[in-house]
Design an enzyme around this catalytic site. Sequence first.
Site, PDB file in Angstrom:
ATOM      1  N   LYS A  54       4.029   9.187  38.993  1.00  0.00           N
ATOM      2  CA  LYS A  54       2.871   8.917  38.065  1.00  0.00           C
ATOM      3  C   LYS A  54       4.165   9.517  36.125  1.00  0.00           C
ATOM      4  O   LYS A  54       3.109   9.961  35.805  1.00  0.00           O
ATOM      5  CB  LYS A  54       1.493   9.592  37.648  1.00  0.00           C
ATOM      6  CG  LYS A  54       1.307   9.044  38.671  1.00  0.00           C
ATOM      7  CD  LYS A  54       0.797   9.702  40.104  1.00  0.00           C
ATOM      8  CE  LYS A  54       0.490   9.443  41.698  1.00  0.00           C
ATOM      9  NZ  LYS A  54       0.715  10.336  43.097  1.00  0.00           N
ATOM     10  N   HIS A  55       5.154   9.253  36.624  1.00  0.00           N
ATOM     11  CA  HIS A  55       5.647   9.517  35.497  1.00  0.00           C
ATOM     12  C   HIS A  55       6.295   8.094  34.378  1.00  0.00           C
ATOM     13  O   HIS A  55       7.503   7.631  34.398  1.00  0.00           O
ATOM     14  CB  HIS A  55       6.517   9.939  35.640  1.00  0.00           C
ATOM     15  CG  HIS A  55       6.770  11.165  35.792  1.00  0.00           C
ATOM     16  ND1 HIS A  55       7.634  12.170  36.744  1.00  0.00           N
ATOM     17  CD2 HIS A  55       5.551  12.002  36.063  1.00  0.00           C
ATOM     18  CE1 HIS A  55       6.981  12.910  37.478  1.00  0.00           C
ATOM     19  NE2 HIS A  55       6.069  13.278  37.150  1.00  0.00           N
ATOM     20  N   ILE A  56       5.697   7.178  33.705  1.00  0.00           N
ATOM     21  CA  ILE A  56       5.050   6.117  33.355  1.00  0.00           C
ATOM     22  C   ILE A  56       6.677   5.866  32.475  1.00  0.00           C
ATOM     23  O   ILE A  56       6.332   6.516  31.275  1.00  0.00           O
ATOM     24  CB  ILE A  56       4.713   5.461  32.586  1.00  0.00           C
ATOM     25  CG1 ILE A  56       2.569   5.763  34.529  1.00  0.00           C
ATOM     26  CG2 ILE A  56       4.197   3.452  32.353  1.00  0.00           C
ATOM     27  CD1 ILE A  56       1.819   5.696  33.314  1.00  0.00           C
TER      28      ILE A  56
END
Lengths: 542, 479
Positions: free
Chosen positions: A475-477
């Site tokens: 979830k590290h875009i």
Amino acid sequence: MVAKTSADVVIVGTGVVGVVIAEQLLDAGHSVLMIEAGPRVTRAEVVENWRNAPLSVKGDTSVAYPPRPWAPHPTGAEKPEDAYLQLRGPDSYGQTFIRYAGGSTWHWAGTSWRMTPEDMRLNSLYGVGRDWAFDYDTLEPYYVRTENKLGICGPADPAQQWPARRSAPYPMPELPFSPGEVRFTEIAKTLGYNNIPVTQARNSGIPYDGRPACCANNNCVPVCPVAAKYDAETALNRLEKKGATILVDSVVYQVETNAQNKIEAVSYFDQHKQSHRISGKLFVLACNGLENPKLLLMSKNDRNPNGVANSSDQVGRNMMDHPQLTLTVTTKEPFWSGVGPVVNSGIMETSQGDFRSQHAGAYFRYNNFARNRFVTFAALKKGLVGKALDAEIRRMTACTADIVAAHEVLPDANNRLTLSEKTDWLGLPKPSIYYDVGDYTRRSAEVYSLPIAKRIAEAMGAIDVKISPKFNQSKHIMGGTIMGNDAATSVVDADCRAHDHENLFIPGGGAMASTACGNSTITMVALAIKAGDAIVSQMRGA
Amino acid sequence: MKFIQSLAVIAPLALAPTLMPAVVSAQEYSKGLIDKGRYLATASDCVACHTNHAGGKPMAGGLAMASPVGTIVSTNITPSKAFGIGNYSEPEFADAVRKGVRADGANLYPAMPYVSYAVMSDDDIHALYAYFMQGVEPVDEKAPDTSLPFPMNIRASMMGWNMLFRPSGPLADDPKQSAEWNRGRYLAEGAAHCSTCHTPRGALMQEQKSRHLSGGQVGAWYAPDITNDKVHGIGSWSQEDLVTYLKTGRLDHRAQAAGSMAEAISYSFQHLTEADLNAIATYVRSVPSSDPTAVSSMTRFDRGEADNNLSGFRGKGFAAGIKGDHSGAQIFTANCASCHGFNAQGTTDGYYPSLFHNAATAGDNSVNLISAILNGVDRHTQDGHVFMPPFGDEANAVVSLDNVQVASLANYILRDYGNIKLTVNPEDVQVVRDGGPRSNIVTLARIGIAAGAVVLVAVLLLVGLLVRGRRKVADLKST
């Protein structure tokens, strides 16, 4: 009250990137209007949403943040065909983020690893990926400002710092390790690895910036119930007292350009599907690494046929993350995680090395979530009741652990966000993402990260190890509006200004040209502060 | 230091010889004397009010303080000649501290506790003067002026007040009491100015001496009864309890200092010597209540017990919980339980106090409970920085609770953990939110002046008629 239809600076999004820039601009005397797609809720409501959720769904952060119809975001309950993110390709780009005032730092863990000088020069040093538009020493002062702004705690001992090259101390000391982390650290040491304190945006034993000290609720994800962990919601009241206008439940769907190809206005739908237009002198898109490229692509017009800011055709490409593999380890001896924050230490040195010409590096961590929530169903499945059930839950809580290997990934133009033909409640296209973590990262798992993780598990005295079958997302875009000095191959310049539009800034994770292995937020904010300085000086000249 | 001294001599000579005070501190005071003055200034807690704690320099003033008659801004009391008290002679300094009269003759407002400082000895005033002239860094910044509403803006109005309420001078030692008691009384009644907050005020904002230390309203907080009454006061505390409280700002499972008392602990009491704290405790523990409780009953320190109401609403959703019969418990769980515990039991180390066996929740009124919710707690001691975030209108409020929510929460806490006899309504919350009840002294004074004005107008009219009558006569004569 005068209708809010314009401001000096219009910021789309109220997450950490937006609020940090907003405060810089307000402090410099500019009027600021922020537009948020989702609702504004109280911390009390979020906390209780989570506490009221049944145990079986507590791992799904969206139970604490149910999306509004007009501002959908991914949830654990959605069916793939109805999902907000339409996913394609060999790997799933199944991200979690929320469209709420305050943004996704509501549910981040607070982990704040800086990049290293080498992380920003992958191409020069290892012949892979891209170099950044500037070096580490250029970014370093912005890291310091980020650490002070967010209140990031970390060790004073250089041997425990990552990286040790820094110009100022952390504003707070590191947090102590949990019993399991103490053991894990000793075991890692026997293998030659240094498990160091996570630098984290959390008030370590002392209040900071008007927020209280961490009192170890151990539910940083999905929400810090006392605001000891920095999240952008904690800034919203302050911004308003400084004069910011914050519109919520307002979904920006178009960025409008004028004859000079400068941005003239943005348009949004309210929750009644009515359209409104907001004009300004300068615009900041800070609505997340997926929503930013989606909005730019949706805003295509005659002058910008590929989408706004997209003469390079790089908008939506190079989608990146930290693909992770988890080893769930059962040990003979109790470890006990759960005292303190959910992520509190890690092995970072394994992210660096000349091997990066061949495969990705990895960062290993012993997750410090209290385990009872994860093991209870397994204990129930054994058919136990009464004291035997309690005893088994207790045993498994103490004697299981998650070891996570988080990898870097290279920018790849084929990992691409496009507009789906499927539409959301407002009739706007859903994001469609093709994703393949790539051989560089897969090779790391084969020859490097999993072998290391297995050795650690063995040293922990594992009697059972379960390895996640596929890469999960962190979830590290990152990457969708990539930064570079060459307008032909990148979307934004070194200040996160769109190459194509002098009054449009797109700061945040989208600009990152490499991922390294550590969590991206601190770098996103450092880029935001750098962009904020550029905006302030540009506005002064205006 | 020499540079400052020479300025002290030259500046008045060069700039305004006629304004030169009778005595200017030309001599250099000894370190011992300055240190003694520093200690007395700490005991007097000058810095609490005379410093803007949001980034201001020590003793440079600028702190806005809500008072029942309006906002008073503290002054610069550094030895700055332009903006502070650098031109004060020692007698002028003594008059300001003990009589509430400035060097220019204007009266101070009794927000400056000169009524208490009046008992300080000449020797101590001398040491304080030495400290303020040579131990404090001069700050050449003007503190904002105080502007109170009419008629309080007329400082001369304080002259009559002083005649009525200002003590005449130092206290004579009581030979029947120990030296420790006498020292304690000297400090408690003087420098430490306990009665400024803990003694209730009368209609003219004077301390009601007949109800000495029996509890008073201080802005948004209530300074409780600290007489030796076993039920309403602190008669149940040992000497050690009181000394511990003054040092740390807390007694586990009994009381925590917040508001002005947190400041008094942070800036003043914790820095006093063990001997002086014991002296103060000895004296304070001897002060009787004017209205002692006849029958011993439960004190505010031992009411309530661990309990929760989770089964009433858990699993039904926040929206339902906040509306139903259990709204107070729902608000508690959502906002308070993460630190104070689901049973309000606090933590074993006492950093997070239990909400039962707690003076704030079980006192004779609910002011401190409401104020703690709205304003939080902020206290610096050797134990570290104790901080409860606010839940009011502040920029850093974790959640901004409205009056109905605060009342609902307070009533849950009072019912389940505190003084069950008390009830809070939203109007009570608004009063605390506004900084405490306003004195009606302004209104009364205005009415008084209005009444006077009516009389005056009547007299003027009468006079006018007479004059006009005469004029008419004159006019007639002239035509």
